[in-house]
Scaffold this active site. Structure first.
Site, PDB file in Angstrom:
ATOM      1  N   GLU A 115       0.837  -1.209   0.000  1.00 51.32           N
ATOM      2  CA  GLU A 115       0.000   0.000   0.000  1.00 51.32           C
ATOM      3  C   GLU A 115       0.865   1.249   0.000  1.00 51.32           C
ATOM      4  O   GLU A 115       2.040   1.189   0.359  1.00 51.32           O
ATOM      5  CB  GLU A 115      -0.840   0.053   1.298  1.00 51.32           C
ATOM      6  N   LYS A 117       2.064   4.602   1.706  1.00 53.17           N
ATOM      7  CA  LYS A 117       2.156   5.069   3.097  1.00 53.17           C
ATOM      8  C   LYS A 117       1.863   6.566   3.079  1.00 53.17           C
ATOM      9  O   LYS A 117       2.674   7.371   2.621  1.00 53.17           O
ATOM     10  CB  LYS A 117       3.549   4.785   3.657  1.00 53.17           C
ATOM     11  N   ASP A 119       1.443  10.286   4.092  1.00 60.29           N
ATOM     12  CA  ASP A 119       2.192  11.130   5.020  1.00 60.29           C
ATOM     13  C   ASP A 119       1.218  12.063   5.736  1.00 60.29           C
ATOM     14  O   ASP A 119       0.963  13.176   5.293  1.00 60.29           O
ATOM     15  CB  ASP A 119       3.241  11.937   4.249  1.00 60.29           C
ATOM     16  N   TYR A 224      -7.112   2.259   6.361  1.00 62.47           N
ATOM     17  CA  TYR A 224      -6.396   1.076   5.868  1.00 62.47           C
ATOM     18  C   TYR A 224      -6.406  -0.091   6.835  1.00 62.47           C
ATOM     19  O   TYR A 224      -5.798  -1.113   6.555  1.00 62.47           O
ATOM     20  CB  TYR A 224      -4.946   1.435   5.522  1.00 62.47           C
ATOM     21  N   LYS A 315      10.759   2.850   3.331  1.00 66.46           N
ATOM     22  CA  LYS A 315      10.988   4.293   3.197  1.00 66.46           C
ATOM     23  C   LYS A 315      11.779   4.583   1.931  1.00 66.46           C
ATOM     24  O   LYS A 315      12.774   3.907   1.666  1.00 66.46           O
ATOM     25  CB  LYS A 315      11.797   4.798   4.408  1.00 66.46           C
ATOM     26  N   CYS A 409      18.017  47.738   5.416  1.00 66.80           N
ATOM     27  CA  CYS A 409      17.349  47.026   4.322  1.00 66.80           C
ATOM     28  C   CYS A 409      18.261  47.041   3.091  1.00 66.80           C
ATOM     29  O   CYS A 409      18.724  48.112   2.688  1.00 66.80           O
ATOM     30  CB  CYS A 409      16.018  47.708   4.007  1.00 66.80           C
ATOM     31  N   CYS A 412      16.364  49.485   0.384  1.00 70.64           N
ATOM     32  CA  CYS A 412      16.143  50.928   0.556  1.00 70.64           C
ATOM     33  C   CYS A 412      17.028  51.560   1.628  1.00 70.64           C
ATOM     34  O   CYS A 412      17.040  52.771   1.766  1.00 70.64           O
ATOM     35  CB  CYS A 412      14.676  51.202   0.876  1.00 70.64           C
ATOM     36  N   CYS A 427      11.983  45.316   7.275  1.00 72.70           N
ATOM     37  CA  CYS A 427      12.445  46.629   6.849  1.00 72.70           C
ATOM     38  C   CYS A 427      11.416  47.642   7.343  1.00 72.70           C
ATOM     39  O   CYS A 427      10.210  47.421   7.232  1.00 72.70           O
ATOM     40  CB  CYS A 427      12.522  46.653   5.324  1.00 72.70           C
ATOM     41  N   CYS A 433      10.223  51.925   0.562  1.00 71.43           N
ATOM     42  CA  CYS A 433      11.147  50.869   0.149  1.00 71.43           C
ATOM     43  C   CYS A 433      10.716  50.308  -1.212  1.00 71.43           C
ATOM     44  O   CYS A 433       9.616  49.780  -1.345  1.00 71.43           O
ATOM     45  CB  CYS A 433      11.156  49.754   1.191  1.00 71.43           C
TER      46      CYS A 433
HETATM   47  S1  IVH Z   1      -0.276   0.158   8.883  1.00 72.15           S
HETATM   48  C1  IVH Z   1      -0.529  -2.191  12.670  1.00 72.15           C
HETATM   49  N1  IVH Z   1      -0.720   1.346   6.589  1.00 72.15           N
HETATM   50  O1  IVH Z   1       2.612   5.203   9.029  1.00 72.15           O
HETATM   51  C2  IVH Z   1      -0.775  -1.284  11.534  1.00 72.15           C
HETATM   52  N2  IVH Z   1       0.240   2.626   8.321  1.00 72.15           N
HETATM   53  O2  IVH Z   1       5.344   5.005  10.167  1.00 72.15           O
HETATM   54  C3  IVH Z   1       0.287  -0.265  11.424  1.00 72.15           C
HETATM   55  N3  IVH Z   1       0.627   4.972   7.743  1.00 72.15           N
HETATM   56  O3  IVH Z   1       1.742   5.087  12.391  1.00 72.15           O
HETATM   57  C4  IVH Z   1       0.036   0.801  10.454  1.00 72.15           C
HETATM   58  N4  IVH Z   1      -0.154   4.868   5.685  1.00 72.15           N
HETATM   59  O4  IVH Z   1       0.096   6.237  10.848  1.00 72.15           O
HETATM   60  C5  IVH Z   1      -0.248   1.487   7.833  1.00 72.15           C
HETATM   61  N5  IVH Z   1      -1.209   2.278   4.498  1.00 72.15           N
HETATM   62  C6  IVH Z   1      -0.755   2.407   5.745  1.00 72.15           C
HETATM   63  C7  IVH Z   1      -0.265   3.632   6.229  1.00 72.15           C
HETATM   64  C8  IVH Z   1       0.229   3.701   7.530  1.00 72.15           C
HETATM   65  C9  IVH Z   1       0.375   5.659   6.600  1.00 72.15           C
HETATM   66  C10 IVH Z   1       1.246   5.553   8.945  1.00 72.15           C
HETATM   67  C11 IVH Z   1       0.650   5.100  10.234  1.00 72.15           C
HETATM   68  C12 IVH Z   1       1.798   4.629  11.068  1.00 72.15           C
HETATM   69  C13 IVH Z   1       2.970   5.210  10.382  1.00 72.15           C
HETATM   70  C14 IVH Z   1       4.206   4.374  10.648  1.00 72.15           C
END
Ligand code: IVH
Length: 679
Positions: A115, A117, A119, A224, A315, A409, A412, A427, A433
């Site tokens: 999936e 992740k 942010d 999720y 990551k 500044c 000016c 400034c 200015c």
């Molecule tokens: S699974 C036990 N799935 O990433 C389940 N986390 O760095 C654990 N996050 O704290 C989480 N997208 O807030 C999961 N598709 C995704 C996610 C996800 C973002 C976040 C989540 C977690 C953090 C960990």
């Protein structure tokens, strides 16, 4: 390293990591990148396993996260809300798969769900018989903050599911890139500090005491995980869980995939490692999540105190490059703020050639101690604007000096001041200015202000170079002869520009007020002021106390207005605008003040989602009926229209005994002509 040194280093790392946890979780102001944070954590982990006797008693690695900080109510979780371990390359993924096979006693490759992740910020929501009953942030994993009222304001999160299920789900609140960009744009225009990235903006918008702020910031969410289901069997696997969530009406992120083998997982990762694939999403991801698909196998694999053994975050390598700082330049903005920028040896970064990078403000510049001649790491902040992340100290030449902000500044020569509690130097030249004049002319002519077509940056620069304008009122003194004489300016463009300038004279007062570029006076505040006072004269004559009587006007705005109108140069520019025929009155249909519509003299608040009208439409409707809408409920509020998902404003209105109407009742009320009784 001796045991003594190890102990000291561990203590230092523990303190440093705790500090970054606070900056990230409580203050939404991270100072270092995730990759840098991960390095600190990895080093402390290594030392803690080598010297288990010396583990600091307050080591952040012995806790799940950081605790709630604010005044929001606490929520205790029945099952801890775990975090995720990290993978950084394919070898680590292969090792993870090997560990799982070993744990499960598998010979066949297990299936995974991969999936995006997201942010953002974790939320845990509880539904009972399909109704949203509670939403909480993760907090320290055991106790989170109650953000139910705020989450109710997120349109994507259904208050009612399509099926009457009861259970607990986990998801991520985020802000889309497009909403983030326009939020920051309007904050900058109002002189407010901008958010560093969409994650901080989402967190700042969710962890608010006033749910209206969450509503106005347009955050979104993706879910999720099914954490619990009452009276219903659990899904057989993660991919099925995502399908169920979607079918029940929860928002689920696109692009998840069930992978039958590790090779498929690797192909999925390779696809998303391409920055262009990520750039095409309207939300930010900080990696991928690889989850063992089968629920039964997940149970077998279990979890450590911090994270499940069956899932890992992959990551992406941060896109950081090294380059040298050639110079640090200072630009001066419309409100006089001095912004430092690093001029760099050009370098390729995430597909573009970068030669300048933001140093944000004096505090950040000071703390990162960036100097001319330094070799620095540059990154795309929020993957959009390049910024200098940190200095590679080992490459610092001997003769560098700490950067000092100029006392005058650079444009000016006026004195530069730093107001207490501000991270900005300013400034004091004001409209004397040239840099501020340039920015203020561009702002004055912009779409939301006087909307002078043909008066963009380039034309403003031409006019300034020929010394034809020195302040906004000079625009109305321009003649066809002057414009015709400008380089690259034909007769036709001259005539067109003069016509647009002429047309702009008739704009309502709210546009002029906004166009003047008074700090903290954005479009909305300008409208409120124009409608409240009706004329520029009345706005200028208002005392700070009078200004404070307006619900939307706080001390900061009142102060800024008073200071602006105290300046003789500003007063002179306004009377010149008046003499030159610029309208300084709010037309009656815009102001609808003291009019004789059915809502004349009444002030209302709309809360929740309406079925018949958008927020903008109802605002226009109320004003057309002579009434006024404000954003918060106070003793001066005459009525509250409560739509779906109405939260704390509704509670407050009830407490204050204010007339509360549903959308239908509201229209009935007007149609029956009963509003007069409210006066
Ligand atoms: S699974 C036990 N799935 O990433 C389940 N986390 O760095 C654990 N996050 O704290 C989480 N997208 O807030 C999961 N598709 C995704 C996610 C996800 C973002 C976040 C989540 C977690 C953090 C960990």
């Amino acid at each position: 390293m001796t045991a003594d040194e190890a102990q000291r280093t561990m203590q230092r790392l523990a303190e440093e990591i705790s500090r970054h946890n606070r900056l990230y979780h409580d203050l939404d102001q991270p100072e270092i990148s995730d990759a840098e944070y991960d390095q600190l954590v990895a080093e402390l982990m290594r030392l803690e396993s080598a010297y288990p006797d010396w583990v600091p008693s307050d080591s952040p690695l012995q806790r799940v996260g950081s605790g709630p900080s604010g005044p929001l109510a606490s929520v205790r979780f029945e099952q801890p809300v775990l975090s995720l371990g990290n993978l950084h390359d394919s070898q680590e993924l292969v090792d993870f798969d090997g560990r799982l096979r070993h744990l499960l006693g598998h010979t066949d490759p297990p299936a995974y769900t991969a999936e995006l992740k997201i942010d953002g910020l974790t939320i845990i929501v509880d539904y009972q018989d399909g109704h949203l009953v509670r939403a909480a942030t993760r907090g320290d994993g055991l106790v989170g903050e109650d953000v139910t009222a705020n989450v109710r304001q997120i349109h994507q999160v259904p208050t009612r599911l399509q099926t009457a299920v009861s259970g607990q789900f986990r998801g991520e609140v985020y802000m889309s890139r497009s909403v983030f960009a326009s939020l920051n744009q309007s904050r900058a225009a109002a002189g407010l500090p901008v958010f560093a990235n969409p994650r901080n903006a989402a967190a700042g918008s969710l962890r608010q005491l006033d749910p209206a702020i969450t509503a106005s910031r347009q955050v979104s969410a993706f879910f999720y995980e099914i954490r619990a289901l009452d009276g219903h069997p659990m899904p057989s696997g993660q991919f099925q869980a995502l399908g169920w969530l979607r079918a029940w009406g929860m928002p689920v992120a696109p692009h998840s995939r069930r992978c039958g083998s590790l090779t498929e997982v690797l192909a999925y990762i390779a696809g998303w490692e391409d920055p262009q694939a990520r750039a095409a999403l309207d939300f930010e991801i900080d990696g991928l999540v690889i989850k063992l698909d089968s629920t039964a196998e997940q149970r077998l694999a279990g979890a450590t105190q911090k994270a499940p053994r069956w899932a890992m975050a992959f990551k992406f390598a941060p896109e950081e490059v090294l380059t040298r700082v050639r110079a640090i330049t200072i630009s001066v903005g419309r409100t006089g703020v001095l912004t430092p920028t690093a001029e760099l040896e050009p370098v390729r970064l995430a597909g573009t050639l970068v030669s300048r990078a933001s140093l944000h403000n004096a505090d950040i510049l000071d703390e990162r101690d960036v100097r001319v001649g330094d070799t620095v790491y540059v990154r795309k902040a929020g993957e959009i604007i390049p910024e200098v992340v940190r200095v590679e100290r080992s490459l610092r030449p001997a003769e560098t000096v700490r950067f000092a902000f100029p006392g005058q500044c650079p444009v000016c020569g006026a004195d530069v001041v730093r107001l207490p509690g501000e991270s900005a130097y300013r400034c004091t030249g004001g409209m004397r200015c040239p840099a501020q004049i340039r920015q203020s002319l561009i702002h004055f002519a912009s779409r939301g202000a006087m909307d002078i077509e043909g008066l963009g940056e380039k034309t403003v620069d031409l006019l300034l170079a020929q010394q034809l304008v020195g302040s906004v009122d000079d625009l109305y003194r321009l003649t066809a002869d002057q414009l015709g004489g400008l380089p690259r300016f034909g007769e036709l463009s001259a005539a067109n520009l003069l016509r647009s300038i002429e047309q702009s004279k008739g704009r309502p007062l709210s546009r002029v007020l906004y166009g003047l570029g008074i700090r903290y006076v954005g479009e909305k505040v300008a409208q409120v002021l124009a409608r409240y006072f009706g004329s520029m004269d009345a706005v200028m004559a208002a005392s700070r106390e009078r200004l404070r009587e307006i619900p939307e006007v706080g001390e900061r705005i009142a102060d800024s207005l008073a200071r602006f109108f105290e300046q003789p140069a500003n007063r002179a520019a306004i009377s010149a605008l008046n003499r030159l025929g610029v309208n300084l009155i709010e037309p009656a249909d815009e102001a609808a003040r003291g009019g004789d519509g059915p809502l004349a003299g009444l002030s209302g608040v709309v809360t929740g989602t309406l079925a018949r009208m958008s927020r903008k439409q109802i605002e226009e409707f109320v004003r057309a009926q002579g009434g006024d809408l404000t954003s918060s409920v106070s003793s001066r509020t005459d009525f509250v229209v409560a739509g779906q998902k109405a939260g704390s404003k509704l509670d407050k209105a009830r407490q204050l005994g204010i007339r509360v109407l549903s959308e239908e009742e509201f229209f009935d009320w007007i149609a029956k002509g009963e509003t007069g009784m409210a006066r």
